[in-house]
Design an enzyme around this catalytic site. Sequence first.
Site, PDB file in Angstrom:
ATOM      1  N   ASP A 302       0.858  -1.184   0.000  1.00 33.10           N
ATOM      2  CA  ASP A 302       0.000   0.000   0.000  1.00 33.10           C
ATOM      3  C   ASP A 302       0.899   1.240   0.000  1.00 33.10           C
ATOM      4  O   ASP A 302       2.113   1.159   0.172  1.00 33.10           O
ATOM      5  CB  ASP A 302      -0.958  -0.020   1.206  1.00 33.10           C
TER       6      ASP A 302
HETATM    7  C1  BGC Z   1      -4.989   3.264   0.325  1.00 36.00           C
HETATM    8  C2  BGC Z   1      -5.270   2.212  -0.720  1.00 36.00           C
HETATM    9  C3  BGC Z   1      -5.181   2.810  -2.085  1.00 36.00           C
HETATM   10  C4  BGC Z   1      -3.827   3.440  -2.271  1.00 36.00           C
HETATM   11  C5  BGC Z   1      -3.620   4.045  -3.641  1.00 36.00           C
HETATM   12  C6  BGC Z   1      -3.736   4.026   0.021  1.00 36.00           C
HETATM   13  O1  BGC Z   1      -3.610   5.119   0.863  1.00 36.00           O
HETATM   14  O2  BGC Z   1      -4.883   2.641   1.581  1.00 36.00           O
HETATM   15  O3  BGC Z   1      -6.527   1.650  -0.483  1.00 36.00           O
HETATM   16  O4  BGC Z   1      -5.399   1.814  -3.055  1.00 36.00           O
HETATM   17  O5  BGC Z   1      -3.679   4.470  -1.315  1.00 36.00           O
HETATM   18  O6  BGC Z   1      -4.345   5.190  -3.819  1.00 36.00           O
END
Ligand code: BGC
Length: 757
Positions: A302
């Site tokens: 993530d």
């Molecule tokens: C979130 C994810 C997301 C990623 C990309 C992160 O902060 O937890 O769910 O897919 O950002 O935007």
Amino acid sequence: MQPLSIRTATAILVASCLSLTWTGTPVQAADKKEEKTIYKDARATIDSRVEDLLSRMTLEEKILQLSQYVLGNNDNINNIGETVKKFTGEEGSLIFVGTDPRLRNAMQKEAIENTRLGIPILFGFDVIHGFKTVFPIPLGQAASWNPDLVAQACRVAAREAEATGIDWTFSPMVDIARDGRWGRIAEGFGEDPYLCSVMSATSVKAYQGDDLSAEGSIAACLKHYVGYGASEAGRDYVPTEISRQTLWDTYLPSFEAGVKAGAATLMSSFNTISGTPASANHYTMTEVLKEKWGHTGFVVGDWNAVDQLITQGMAPDRKTATLYAFNAGLDMDMVDNCYRENLADLVSEGLVAQERLDDAVRRILRLKFMLGLFENPYTAETEAKERFLLPEYLETAEQLAQESMVLLKNDKNLLPLKKSSKIALIGPIVKNRFDMLGSWEGRGSEDDVISIYDGILASKEGEFEVNYAKGCDFDGEDTSGFPEAMAAASKSDVIVLCLGEKRAWSGENASRSTIALPEIQEQLLVELKKSGKPIAVLISSGRPVDLSRIAPMADAMLEIWQPGVMAGPATAGILSGKYNPSGKLAVTFPYSTGQIPIYYNHRNSGRTGAQGEYQDIQSTPMFEFGYGLSYTDFHYGPLTATLPGGRTASGTEDDAIEISSGQKFTAQITVTNTGDKDGKETVQWYICDPYCTITRPVKELKHFEKQMIKAGESRTFTFEIEPLRDLGFVNEDGERFLEKGDYYIMVQNQRIKIRII
Ligand code: BGC
């Protein structure tokens, strides 16, 4: 003016460092004369193409394939990320946050034409509940209990996204969530492992289609792997405490279902699982996912998750963080640049094995081949109106929105409202369009939302006379709108009070200490109650809400979630009776915040009766998982089982149906619509194993089916039971087992007893 978000700033910095020129003209494929190398030969097998390409790559090229950055304008304010100074075109993946395929194509052209090997970039984006046609939030979608409709929505989302240049969505989010304070409960399918597993597999298949390279198919990403929803006290990014047993019986099933459905990728989560961060967790990413389940796709971390191993207290520096994450099985590093900075050194020092490096690269290349990116790297440069919000897309959005809405209360059949009623339409969400989109609205815009107000005015079935007043804002203390609201009420037959949450109150980094609505909204209801007019309360929220003070004052209550672009027509359809509500909660609504965590599939207490109950409030929830009313009545006939050989048995308490563990059998029930309105009913099949060496939940959902039953008609619902799969349980090593003894199969208040001999 909005402050510039960190992500926006990051993206601008990155884009400004790019030397790409955006010509605005369609991109042509390179016409260089090249010998047909295996990896460029579309007739060769994907495995041989991957191996050929891998054999040609330098260490640096490999590491770049493991790195992901952001292209375009990113407006998520929640993440602080290190970023690169410029793109080389050799990056494995970019998060594409624009809506113009020309920008994406210009970047892809860099990769194809100006890099040594011409490896296409994989463009990802958060397409969570729609891209431009925004559907209800996933928690609402789950309440439809209609996987076919959810699949249609995913197909629409995939088409709109793919036509814009997105190859890969960071969806579905299949975290089990049982704490309404956690804002991200909005993004998932609720509290139940089985319902979430069905929606997980459904979404994966719908996004990906039968062939990833086909038009309208994009790669899926199961997230957040794993246990993120167990966040302590509902706060975001915090540690979780999850035993191996709970991991297996609660948090892993929805991921396993998605992997079995063919999910191309997974995203590791931000939480620490009982001491070991999920993004450096060898057990979950390698031993379970890759070895036990045989997943051949890849794991992306993530946002900033590798770097976060430092703040989580595991790694003292970025190099060690890289070592831990990569060796644990995290293949692609999202935005923090840790891999690019450190992997080469770690390989040369022998701390990262060449085989592990090749394995990660192989997984990413394989997906690029499967998506057909080597043959078709570019996206057709169409106009937005050709791609977005097509009439059939909006039709799906309206259907899913109306099927997601849950009728919680309907005293004296206040709803549907009588035709031509005079309605006092009051509340902060009546004319609001922005908050109807929910969090993670993709590329959705409030301009495309039909508000509740406009939907009700346009209702042909209702022909309502509307007296509007805002009454109050979402929060604050301003009661100056109350008299106008009372005036609207006094001119009307019925009050429709539309309360709820702002969309920023749920989603990422949006935890709340209470799940009650702000006091001002409850005060408005108290005030309106004085009018003596019947009141229907609509609630738009991204979480289960504390309705303990609202319910006694409301004659009817309808949870509409954050319904997306078709908020108005869907809501008006339910109010007017065009649609018969069929949604059922995918998450328990606690009586109050203090009951959290509360969920239907808890284990038994050691003491029964009043012992262990709360002294100050009821211990039961306000509304349980699976609850939802209809405008018609459904009568359930007797629950029976059909055994091998066709014998039908009733399985009464004294006369258990005996069966051996390998024998499949069915249970069935006939449901009659005894009311005068057509309606859809979802039959929910639960099982119970009262005694097991690993104690089990009091009830476990194992199957469900939604069918339309016309007024006066009957439909039979069937559950095909495989004892190990449906009655068995899983131990802390992820092994399924079935103990001999008694089990119950339950539908509503009926149950039959099965004895495994
Ligand atoms: C979130 C994810 C997301 C990623 C990309 C992160 O902060 O937890 O769910 O897919 O950002 O935007």
